[in-house]
Design an enzyme around this catalytic site. Structure first.
Site, PDB file in Angstrom:
ATOM      1  N   HIS A 165     -54.582  35.761   0.984  1.00  0.00           N
ATOM      2  CA  HIS A 165     -55.038  34.521   0.329  1.00  0.00           C
ATOM      3  C   HIS A 165     -53.870  33.646  -0.126  1.00  0.00           C
ATOM      4  CE1 HIS A 165     -54.405  37.322  -2.980  1.00  0.00           C
ATOM      5  NE2 HIS A 165     -54.400  36.311  -3.846  1.00  0.00           N
ATOM      6  N   ASP A 166     -52.745  34.253  -0.536  1.00  0.00           N
ATOM      7  CA  ASP A 166     -51.624  33.474  -1.066  1.00  0.00           C
ATOM      8  C   ASP A 166     -50.449  33.384  -0.099  1.00  0.00           C
ATOM      9  OD1 ASP A 166     -52.511  32.394  -3.392  1.00  0.00           O
ATOM     10  OD2 ASP A 166     -51.889  34.086  -4.663  1.00  0.00           O
TER      11      ASP A 166
ATOM     12  N   LYS B 240     -47.812  30.689  -0.151  1.00  0.00           N
ATOM     13  CA  LYS B 240     -46.720  30.651  -1.139  1.00  0.00           C
ATOM     14  C   LYS B 240     -45.360  30.906  -0.492  1.00  0.00           C
ATOM     15  CE  LYS B 240     -49.305  31.373  -5.353  1.00  0.00           C
ATOM     16  NZ  LYS B 240     -49.702  32.300  -6.407  1.00  0.00           N
TER      17      LYS B 240
ATOM     18  N   HIS C 118     -50.030  25.473  -1.679  1.00  0.00           N
ATOM     19  CA  HIS C 118     -50.009  26.792  -0.986  1.00  0.00           C
ATOM     20  C   HIS C 118     -51.330  27.048  -0.251  1.00  0.00           C
ATOM     21  CE1 HIS C 118     -52.157  28.576  -4.494  1.00  0.00           C
ATOM     22  NE2 HIS C 118     -52.436  29.578  -3.663  1.00  0.00           N
TER      23      HIS C 118
ATOM     24  N   HIS D  75     -59.612  29.501  -1.925  1.00  0.00           N
ATOM     25  CA  HIS D  75     -59.795  30.525  -2.968  1.00  0.00           C
ATOM     26  C   HIS D  75     -59.559  29.982  -4.378  1.00  0.00           C
ATOM     27  CE1 HIS D  75     -55.430  30.864  -2.194  1.00  0.00           C
ATOM     28  NE2 HIS D  75     -55.313  31.391  -3.405  1.00  0.00           N
ATOM     29  N   HIS D  76     -59.065  28.720  -4.502  1.00  0.00           N
ATOM     30  CA  HIS D  76     -58.895  28.135  -5.847  1.00  0.00           C
ATOM     31  C   HIS D  76     -59.964  27.089  -6.148  1.00  0.00           C
ATOM     32  CE1 HIS D  76     -55.252  30.143  -7.170  1.00  0.00           C
ATOM     33  NE2 HIS D  76     -54.727  29.978  -5.947  1.00  0.00           N
TER      34      HIS D  76
ATOM     35  N   ASP E 188     -59.897  37.788  -7.569  1.00  0.00           N
ATOM     36  CA  ASP E 188     -58.482  37.435  -7.759  1.00  0.00           C
ATOM     37  C   ASP E 188     -58.210  37.114  -9.233  1.00  0.00           C
ATOM     38  OD1 ASP E 188     -55.866  36.989  -6.855  1.00  0.00           O
ATOM     39  OD2 ASP E 188     -56.218  34.836  -6.617  1.00  0.00           O
TER      40      ASP E 188
END
Ligand SMILES: [Fe+2]
Ligand SMILES: [Fe+2]
Length: 404
Positions: free
Chosen positions: A264-265, A268, A293, A319-320, A348
């Protein structure tokens, strides 16, 4: 007439004629003589059918032949007196055929010799009851195997205590050898097919393993850069797996969710260290850069045909996002947010709360659960929060097992 037949029969086949010479009724002998005359005539006109008359007593195992067509002797290289024994001793396989009505399909059962030996009597009883026999025999003759198809009519003569079988044999050796060859080729082909299928399955497994390996390394690289731990990724997958299963995702979808969520990240990796690892609070400008990201991750994972990477791209991008529309990057609301991302978002945040970071202590399990419920319908899909609560014992077990 009976005497004439008997003497000619004896001359030609060195045969005693057990019924014609034995203590049987005149009527039986007469009928039998008539039948033999007819069968000999049939042979003389060159019929491909090889006639025979076999006999047995219902209470006795012993079968003998009262008459056999001349072609059978040359085909097998045997005398009439030896036929019964040759049939008994040299049958390799006996195929029973039953002609069905419409369509005239053939129901074939192939028996091995020991099966035939054990069912010989019951087969004879069935023949006596049904009045007919249909079978194909494979006989090991002097010149090699001979296949004979047998169609016989059974007559029971109670007064004489004897059963007669009027049969017609057809030499089906060519057809049966061809069929045997076909079976052999088919079994060879099916072996190759199975072998190929096995190779394909093995290769698919290897490819999938390699894919998961690469994906997992990528996820770890991103987590490492962000100061996250491998344990976060592991717990996250497991939490998401529980919610996915409980929601009713298919096995395949849940498998993809489980393996995609660690990435998911991954975006970054594209954020500068000075911002990503900044110890103090971020300026609004820096936070805007952090927000990128999601898109960077989606760009990194996008453009693939792989189901796993497609799910991973979706999660990376959204996801955010938040249920009430206050999230980023697109400000999606409620069901606009893909299900995989809604699941990831709860798990998360929950795991971030219960994890220790340089700038904060780890929250207690119960406090983090309260926070998740407080954010029901604000950040998170209410239905998924309910499922999270229903599965709290499982969540707690993962939390305890995977938290150092
Ligand atoms: Fe993120
Ligand atoms: Fe995370």
């Amino acid at each position: 007439m009976t005497e004439d037949i008997l003497s000619s029969f004896r001359k030609r086949f060195n045969y005693t004629g057990l019924i014609l010479a034995g203590p049987y009724s005149k009527e039986l002998k007469h009928n039998l003589s008539q039948a033999i005359v007819h069968l000999e005539a049939l042979e003389r006109i060159g019929s491909p059918i090889i006639p025979y008359i076999a006999a047995w007593r219902p209470d006795d195992e012993h079968i003998w032949y009262e008459y056999t067509g001349l072609r059978l002797h040359s085909l097998l290289g045997l005398k009439t007196t030896d036929l019964a024994e040759a049939f008994r001793a040299n049958i390799i396989t006996r195929c029973l055929y039953r002609n069905q009505k419409n369509p005239p399909a053939i129901d074939k059962i192939i028996r091995n010799r020991s099966q035939i030996d054990s069912m010989r009597n019951s087969m004879r009883r069935v023949a006596e009851r049904s009045g007919a026999v249909e079978a194909v025999y494979k006989i090991e003759a002097n010149n090699g195997p001979v296949w004979l198809k047998d169609l016989a009519r059974i007559e029971i003569h109670n007064r004489d205590g004897v059963v007669l079988s009027y049969g017609s044999l057809i030499d089906v050796t060519k057809e049966m050898l061809l069929e045997e060859k076909l079976i052999e080729v088919q079994s060879e082909l099916s072996f190759h097919k199975e072998n190929l299928e096995f190779i394909v399955i093995e290769r698919t497994k290897e490819l999938r393993k390699a894919q998961l390996d690469v994906v997992s390394r990528l996820a770890h690289a991103a987590a490492y850069r962000d100061g996250e731990t491998g344990a976060h990724i592991k717990r996250l997958s497991q939490y998401c797996g529980i919610l996915g299963r409980s929601f009713g995702l298919s096995k395949k979808a849940n498998w993809a969710l489980f393996h995609a969520v660690p990435m998911h990240d991954v975006g970054k990796l594209g954020i500068d260290d000075s911002i990503l690892r900044k110890p103090g609070p971020l300026s609004s400008n820096e936070f805007e850069i952090i927000k990128t990201h999601c898109q960077v991750g989606a760009d990194l994972l996008g453009g693939s045909d792989s189901f796993l990477l497609t799910v991973a791209k979706t999660i990376a991008l959204s996801h955010h996002e938040r249920w009430d529309g206050s999230g980023y990057p697109q400000g999606l609301t409620e069901w606009q947010i893909p299900l995989a991302s809604r699941i990831t978002s709860i798990c998360d945040v929950f795991d971030a709360l219960t994890s220790k970071r340089p700038y904060k202590k780890a929250w207690d399990f119960e406090d983090a659960v309260s926070e998740v419920t407080r954010l029901r319908s604000i950040y998170f899909d209410p239905k998924l929060v309910d499922l999270f609560m229903e599965n709290l014992p499982k969540i707690k077990k993962i939390f305890q097992t995977n938290t150092a």
